[in-house]
Design a protein around this motif. Structure first.
Motif, PDB file in Angstrom:
ATOM      1  N   MET A   1      -9.650  37.817   7.416  1.00 57.11           N
ATOM      2  CA  MET A   1     -11.266  37.832   7.350  1.00 57.11           C
ATOM      3  C   MET A   1     -11.729  36.622   6.980  1.00 57.11           C
ATOM      4  N   VAL A   2     -11.854  35.880   5.334  1.00 56.14           N
ATOM      5  CA  VAL A   2     -12.074  35.201   5.038  1.00 56.14           C
ATOM      6  C   VAL A   2     -11.169  34.061   3.995  1.00 56.14           C
ATOM      7  N   THR A   3      -9.679  34.751   3.861  1.00 57.56           N
ATOM      8  CA  THR A   3      -8.635  33.820   3.018  1.00 57.56           C
ATOM      9  C   THR A   3      -7.996  32.917   4.309  1.00 57.56           C
ATOM     10  N   ASP A   4      -7.940  33.392   5.852  1.00 54.18           N
ATOM     11  CA  ASP A   4      -7.559  32.845   6.473  1.00 54.18           C
ATOM     12  C   ASP A   4      -8.410  31.849   7.448  1.00 54.18           C
ATOM     13  N   LYS A   5      -9.495  31.573   6.600  1.00 51.46           N
ATOM     14  CA  LYS A   5     -10.394  30.825   7.076  1.00 51.46           C
ATOM     15  C   LYS A   5     -10.034  28.649   6.564  1.00 51.46           C
ATOM     16  N   ASP A   6     -10.982  28.370   7.102  1.00 45.56           N
ATOM     17  CA  ASP A   6     -10.897  26.867   6.658  1.00 45.56           C
ATOM     18  C   ASP A   6     -12.407  26.649   5.429  1.00 45.56           C
ATOM     19  N   GLY A   7     -13.024  27.953   6.008  1.00 43.98           N
ATOM     20  CA  GLY A   7     -13.979  27.778   4.823  1.00 43.98           C
ATOM     21  C   GLY A   7     -13.492  27.994   3.336  1.00 43.98           C
ATOM     22  N   TYR A   8     -12.733  28.877   3.825  1.00 47.19           N
ATOM     23  CA  TYR A   8     -11.608  29.956   2.019  1.00 47.19           C
ATOM     24  C   TYR A   8     -10.859  28.251   2.039  1.00 47.19           C
ATOM     25  N   MET A   9      -9.783  27.770   2.914  1.00 47.10           N
ATOM     26  CA  MET A   9      -9.110  26.173   1.978  1.00 47.10           C
ATOM     27  C   MET A   9      -9.937  25.890   1.583  1.00 47.10           C
ATOM     28  N   HIS A  10     -10.964  25.297   2.471  1.00 47.23           N
ATOM     29  CA  HIS A  10     -12.076  23.592   1.862  1.00 47.23           C
ATOM     30  C   HIS A  10     -12.472  24.727   0.177  1.00 47.23           C
ATOM     31  N   LEU A  11     -13.258  25.837  -0.768  1.00 45.63           N
ATOM     32  CA  LEU A  11     -12.882  25.799  -1.032  1.00 45.63           C
ATOM     33  C   LEU A  11     -11.968  26.251  -2.491  1.00 45.63           C
ATOM     34  N   ILE A  12     -10.851  26.535  -1.965  1.00 44.79           N
ATOM     35  CA  ILE A  12      -9.051  26.325  -3.119  1.00 44.79           C
ATOM     36  C   ILE A  12      -9.036  24.762  -2.918  1.00 44.79           C
ATOM     37  N   GLN A  13      -9.655  24.288  -1.799  1.00 51.39           N
ATOM     38  CA  GLN A  13      -9.202  22.387  -2.485  1.00 51.39           C
ATOM     39  C   GLN A  13     -10.406  22.074  -3.665  1.00 51.39           C
ATOM     40  N   TYR A  14     -11.710  22.151  -3.259  1.00 51.58           N
ATOM     41  CA  TYR A  14     -12.903  22.006  -4.349  1.00 51.58           C
ATOM     42  C   TYR A  14     -12.413  22.857  -6.177  1.00 51.58           C
ATOM     43  N   LEU A  15     -12.027  23.883  -5.585  1.00 53.23           N
ATOM     44  CA  LEU A  15     -11.379  24.550  -6.870  1.00 53.23           C
ATOM     45  C   LEU A  15     -10.024  23.243  -7.750  1.00 53.23           C
ATOM     46  N   THR A  16      -9.644  22.774  -7.098  1.00 51.29           N
ATOM     47  CA  THR A  16      -8.522  22.582  -7.020  1.00 51.29           C
ATOM     48  C   THR A  16      -8.973  20.322  -7.478  1.00 51.29           C
ATOM     49  N   GLU A  17     -10.044  19.712  -7.270  1.00 55.96           N
ATOM     50  CA  GLU A  17     -10.447  19.231  -6.886  1.00 55.96           C
ATOM     51  C   GLU A  17     -11.101  19.018  -9.032  1.00 55.96           C
ATOM     52  N   HIS A  18     -11.521  20.151  -9.102  1.00 52.73           N
ATOM     53  CA  HIS A  18     -12.504  20.316 -10.379  1.00 52.73           C
ATOM     54  C   HIS A  18     -11.290  21.191 -11.543  1.00 52.73           C
ATOM     55  N   LEU A  19     -10.493  20.761 -11.708  1.00 51.41           N
ATOM     56  CA  LEU A  19      -9.323  21.929 -12.240  1.00 51.41           C
ATOM     57  C   LEU A  19      -9.614  21.039 -13.768  1.00 51.41           C
ATOM     58  N   GLY A  20      -9.929  19.992 -13.769  1.00 52.76           N
ATOM     59  CA  GLY A  20     -10.405  18.883 -15.049  1.00 52.76           C
ATOM     60  C   GLY A  20     -11.535  19.797 -15.886  1.00 52.76           C
ATOM     61  N   LEU A  21     -11.644  20.387 -15.188  1.00 53.15           N
ATOM     62  CA  LEU A  21     -13.448  20.667 -15.987  1.00 53.15           C
ATOM     63  C   LEU A  21     -11.961  21.962 -17.058  1.00 53.15           C
ATOM     64  N   PHE A  22     -12.008  22.461 -16.112  1.00 51.14           N
ATOM     65  CA  PHE A  22     -10.709  23.380 -17.115  1.00 51.14           C
ATOM     66  C   PHE A  22      -9.618  23.587 -17.700  1.00 51.14           C
ATOM     67  N   GLU A  23      -9.961  22.636 -18.149  1.00 56.26           N
ATOM     68  CA  GLU A  23      -8.380  21.404 -18.738  1.00 56.26           C
ATOM     69  C   GLU A  23      -9.005  20.915 -20.811  1.00 56.26           C
ATOM     70  N   THR A  24     -10.462  20.354 -20.320  1.00 62.31           N
ATOM     71  CA  THR A  24     -10.917  20.758 -21.813  1.00 62.31           C
ATOM     72  C   THR A  24     -12.034  21.338 -22.528  1.00 62.31           C
ATOM     73  N   PRO A  25     -11.318  22.119 -23.496  1.00 61.51           N
ATOM     74  CA  PRO A  25     -11.755  23.511 -23.729  1.00 61.51           C
ATOM     75  C   PRO A  25     -12.971  22.670 -25.021  1.00 61.51           C
ATOM     76  N   ASP A  26     -14.083  22.910 -25.018  1.00 61.71           N
ATOM     77  CA  ASP A  26     -14.589  23.388 -25.541  1.00 61.71           C
ATOM     78  C   ASP A  26     -15.024  24.274 -26.321  1.00 61.71           C
ATOM     79  N   ILE A  27     -15.039  24.279 -27.960  1.00 60.04           N
ATOM     80  CA  ILE A  27     -13.936  25.228 -29.043  1.00 60.04           C
ATOM     81  C   ILE A  27     -15.484  25.597 -29.317  1.00 60.04           C
ATOM     82  N   GLN A  28     -16.327  24.768 -29.467  1.00 58.28           N
ATOM     83  CA  GLN A  28     -17.745  25.287 -29.770  1.00 58.28           C
ATOM     84  C   GLN A  28     -18.670  26.301 -29.628  1.00 58.28           C
ATOM     85  N   ASN A  29     -18.998  25.983 -27.517  1.00 61.29           N
ATOM     86  CA  ASN A  29     -19.611  27.228 -27.031  1.00 61.29           C
ATOM     87  C   ASN A  29     -18.413  28.075 -26.639  1.00 61.29           C
ATOM     88  N   VAL A  30     -17.757  28.435 -26.793  1.00 62.99           N
ATOM     89  CA  VAL A  30     -17.075  29.240 -26.076  1.00 62.99           C
ATOM     90  C   VAL A  30     -17.655  31.087 -25.376  1.00 62.99           C
TER      91      VAL A  30
END
Length: 118
Positions: A1-30
Motif C-alpha cells: 500500500m505505502v511501504t512499496d511506494k517512492d514516497g515511503y522511500m523518500h521518507l526513510i531517506q529523510y529520516l536517515t538524513e536526520h539521524l544526527g538529531l537522534f545521536e546527540t542526547p539532550d540530558i536536560q530536557n528529555v
C-alpha cells in the motif's frame, strides 16, 4: 500500500538524513517516553485518524493498513536501533510528530487513489 511506494522511500531517506538529531542526547530536557515509544504513539494516533476519516474502508483494507504500520515500525526499529530506547528530546519529539504526519499523508494519498478507481 505505502511501504512499496517512492514516497515511503523518500521518507526513510529523510529520516536517515536526520539521524544526527537522534545521536546527540539532550540530558536536560528529555521526555518520559523513549524515541520508539513516541514513534509508536504518534503512528497509532495518525492511523486512528486515517481510519476515522475513512469509515468506508473495509475490514481487509484496515488490516492492510495495520500490517503496513507494523512494517513501518519494524523499519524504524532497524534504523534507530542504537537510539530507540533513549529518552526523547523536545527536538526529537517534534521531528517524530512531523514524520508521523507525513506517514499519514502517504496513507491518505493511497486511500484517495484507491477510492477514485473504485
Amino acid at each position: 500500500m505505502v511501504t512499496d511506494k517512492d514516497g515511503y522511500m523518500h521518507l526513510i531517506q529523510y529520516l536517515t538524513e536526520h539521524l544526527g538529531l537522534f545521536e546527540t542526547p539532550d540530558i536536560q530536557n528529555v521526555s518520559d517516553d523513549t524515541v520508539m515509544e513516541l514513534f509508536e504513539e504518534q503512528l497509532s494516533a495518525q492511523i486512528i485518524m486515517v481510519c476515522g476519516q475513512n469509515p468506508s474502508l473495509s475490514f481487509a483494507e484496515r488490516n492492510t493498513i495495520i500490517r503496513e504500520v507494523d512494517a513501518i515500525v519494524y523499519d524504524l526499529e532497524e534504523i534507530l536501533a542504537s537510539v530507540a530506547n533513549h529518552r526523547a528530546t523536545p527536538e526529537q519529539t517534534l521531528f517524530i510528530t512531523e514524520f508521523s504526519g507525513l506517514i499519514k499523508n502517504l496513507f491518505d494519498q493511497e486511500i484517495a487513489k484507491s477510492q477514485a478507481h473504485a
